[in-house]
Design a protein around this motif. Sequence first.
Motif, PDB file in Angstrom:
ATOM      1  N   LEU A 116       0.813  -1.112   0.188  1.00 39.22           N
ATOM      2  CA  LEU A 116       0.007   0.033   0.129  1.00 39.22           C
ATOM      3  C   LEU A 116       0.849   1.180   0.028  1.00 39.22           C
ATOM      4  O   LEU A 116       0.561   1.937  -0.900  1.00 39.22           O
ATOM      5  CB  LEU A 116      -0.933  -0.029   1.213  1.00 39.22           C
ATOM      6  N   GLU A 117       1.856   1.260   0.770  1.00 36.76           N
ATOM      7  CA  GLU A 117       2.692   2.451   0.960  1.00 36.76           C
ATOM      8  C   GLU A 117       3.600   2.644  -0.593  1.00 36.76           C
ATOM      9  O   GLU A 117       3.627   3.884  -0.966  1.00 36.76           O
ATOM     10  CB  GLU A 117       3.904   2.027   1.985  1.00 36.76           C
ATOM     11  N   VAL A 118       4.012   1.610  -1.238  1.00 33.38           N
ATOM     12  CA  VAL A 118       4.526   1.689  -2.476  1.00 33.38           C
ATOM     13  C   VAL A 118       3.667   2.379  -3.341  1.00 33.38           C
ATOM     14  O   VAL A 118       3.970   3.032  -4.043  1.00 33.38           O
ATOM     15  CB  VAL A 118       5.404   0.386  -2.835  1.00 33.38           C
ATOM     16  N   ILE A 119       2.367   1.718  -3.462  1.00 34.73           N
ATOM     17  CA  ILE A 119       1.139   2.363  -4.428  1.00 34.73           C
ATOM     18  C   ILE A 119       0.987   3.877  -4.249  1.00 34.73           C
ATOM     19  O   ILE A 119       0.896   4.436  -5.311  1.00 34.73           O
ATOM     20  CB  ILE A 119       0.163   1.228  -4.441  1.00 34.73           C
ATOM     21  N   VAL A 120       0.914   4.137  -2.970  1.00 38.22           N
ATOM     22  CA  VAL A 120       0.443   5.535  -2.656  1.00 38.22           C
ATOM     23  C   VAL A 120       1.792   6.451  -2.986  1.00 38.22           C
ATOM     24  O   VAL A 120       1.584   7.454  -3.452  1.00 38.22           O
ATOM     25  CB  VAL A 120       0.141   5.537  -1.180  1.00 38.22           C
ATOM     26  N   ALA A 159      -4.290   7.305  -2.448  1.00 37.97           N
ATOM     27  CA  ALA A 159      -4.481   7.605  -0.886  1.00 37.97           C
ATOM     28  C   ALA A 159      -5.936   7.824  -0.847  1.00 37.97           C
ATOM     29  O   ALA A 159      -6.700   7.203   0.332  1.00 37.97           O
ATOM     30  CB  ALA A 159      -3.753   8.721  -0.413  1.00 37.97           C
ATOM     31  N   LEU A 160      -6.559   8.786  -1.471  1.00 37.09           N
ATOM     32  CA  LEU A 160      -8.138   8.808  -1.356  1.00 37.09           C
ATOM     33  C   LEU A 160      -8.989   7.676  -1.431  1.00 37.09           C
ATOM     34  O   LEU A 160      -9.774   7.269  -0.772  1.00 37.09           O
ATOM     35  CB  LEU A 160      -8.486   9.938  -2.265  1.00 37.09           C
ATOM     36  N   PHE A 199      -1.511  10.939   4.522  1.00 34.50           N
ATOM     37  CA  PHE A 199      -2.781  10.782   3.510  1.00 34.50           C
ATOM     38  C   PHE A 199      -3.890  10.165   4.099  1.00 34.50           C
ATOM     39  O   PHE A 199      -5.106  10.402   3.531  1.00 34.50           O
ATOM     40  CB  PHE A 199      -2.325  10.107   2.268  1.00 34.50           C
ATOM     41  N   VAL A 200      -3.661   9.195   4.854  1.00 35.05           N
ATOM     42  CA  VAL A 200      -4.884   8.402   5.430  1.00 35.05           C
ATOM     43  C   VAL A 200      -4.977   8.256   6.945  1.00 35.05           C
ATOM     44  O   VAL A 200      -6.224   7.945   7.376  1.00 35.05           O
ATOM     45  CB  VAL A 200      -4.490   6.809   4.871  1.00 35.05           C
TER      46      VAL A 200
END
Length: 637
Positions: free
Chosen positions: A169-173, A180-181, A226-227
């Motif tokens: 998740l961190e890499v994709i964001v 992130a949204l 972001f989240v």
Amino acid sequence: MGVELTHQYTEYRAMEDQEEVEEGVSITDWDLVYHVRDALLSVKTGDRSSYHQLVGVLHHRDRSAPDKVALLLTSLKALSGAVSYINDVDHVSLLQSIFGMSMWNCAPDVMDALLELIICLAASNGKYVDLCLDMLVNNFMPPMESDMLRHPRGQAKKDQVLPRVHTGLEVIVDLVPLAALKLSTNVVQKRPMFFRKDFNMDRLKCRMEIYLKNMLMLEGGAIREFVGHSMLVEVVNMMLELDVAIGWDELLRDDPSKGIFTMELEDEEEEAGDDGQANDGELPSTLTLRNLGKNVTADLLDSLMIQFLEHLEACADKKRLSEVFETLLSSFMATILNTYKSKFSQFTIFYACALDPENCGVKFAQTLVDLFISTCNPPVTRMSAVAYLSSYLARGKFLSAAFVMNMLKRLVDWCLRYCEEQDSDMNPKAHQVFYSACQGIMYVLCFHMKSIMNVPTLKSQLLLMPIEPILKHKLGPLEVCLPSIVNEFLKQAKAAHLFTISKAFIFEDLLESDLSRDFGGLERLDMFFPFDPCLLKKCDRGFIRPNFIYWNHVKTTYDDDEEDSSDEDIADDFGVLNEENFMEEGMARSFDQDIDLDEFDYVMNKMSITPKNTSGFHFGGERMPSKIRPSTSPESL
């Protein structure tokens, strides 16, 4: 690093229906990528056999055999190198197989290969970002049919899966910031719901606990910027949802023979500590921790709150509690503050204040005072704010007497201005905000008058406060506020020589009057003291109790001379019945005795700092139990 497999061995395992052929021809990763690329491209030519074999490798669920694992691992790595050849028109079944995989069913090296493929897909085409996020969020928990979380091996698997999921998740964001949204929305939408009648409760508890853990990992992780806010808000909503769902009627049925529960805070087995002395007690409560623990909803909420309070501790250790508190406070204001059936979720913000009294603790109280004083807010919100404030000031062991005095002064000053502007007579409904403030002032002083009077500077401030003209005003707050609080306050005020008390100044009936019943309207916020003792067993014992003031630990102003005082004088002056202080009576009385329930209700009213419910009161159209101490029951909320 190259993966060496024989070409014949690879095709044999992929196709499964060919004869075994000669071994010994090794290929590199690039060779495998080309092989997979050709299988993907062959779909357009009409030759789908190689493509179907590839999909079959991913879709096959029996991955226990080493050769199956090796083949799956090889295929995933090859697909990562060929993602640019994958499209959502020709390769629907392949994408479905990839996004349908669960890391919980994979070995660690397969997890790594799958994660690499998911990241490559997200980076290659924006069309796949939502699907990649969805797949990773699905891996917050094991598959629905799995019970592995209830076994030790499941806990070990969790430690393998979750760090990889959050890394993905961190890499994709990081690669796609707008993701992130979408991630926040996805996490909120997918969280397990409590109200599922067809679900095993033990399994549901495990799934909700691990989902909460994932949400807190996001809040404290690398992408919290972001989240983090949305995760924290949803965690509060999650706990509040459980809080209001706790069925008090079910708890009452735990012991139908008595009509109410035994009036102890501790379990019967835990009444004596290691030294044989009784453990910390509290004002008599009609709900015990032991009985509350039988409620599955309360038990689940207890577990979730422990996770959250531990998370707050970690935030404090990392010097980021102030950052988290901003979100926690705004969430409290938006949800918990005006939720009348909130019983325990408010202790999240109480504990955050206990971790950082000088910043969070001060800000919480100041926010509540500002909320109460502002006429822009509706009366219900202002009454709830002052109820929270007074309960917080009374119960927070971590608050200094000087700070309590500062907050009281703001309330007293407001009440004095209000009295000066009013020329009307007593009217509970018209002046309910004023009465709630008066009651809050007396409630706090019931807990702190002795400690304030012991400090010369604070004593001087208290003596100079215009409390007497407020209480003697023709609005008649002493006749409207709760009799139990009024009488305890007056008893302490008399012993402290706070001001002159005359017979006309005493409200002699401990049972609530018509005026007192009118105060607060249908919301009954006159009975709302939200930081009464927390009855969630593990949460209270591990976190709340060390920071909490219990009534039986309070030193009152009449403690020193009570033995010298005549019981008859006390009864004459304050209308205290049966020669006992209302806050202490009944603690020594055995509830094994057969007593009339009406008499029991009468004793309960004298013992509690909040009164019993009136027989005709309804909240939200639902009849409330009349035999529960209101400050720990729905009618008080």
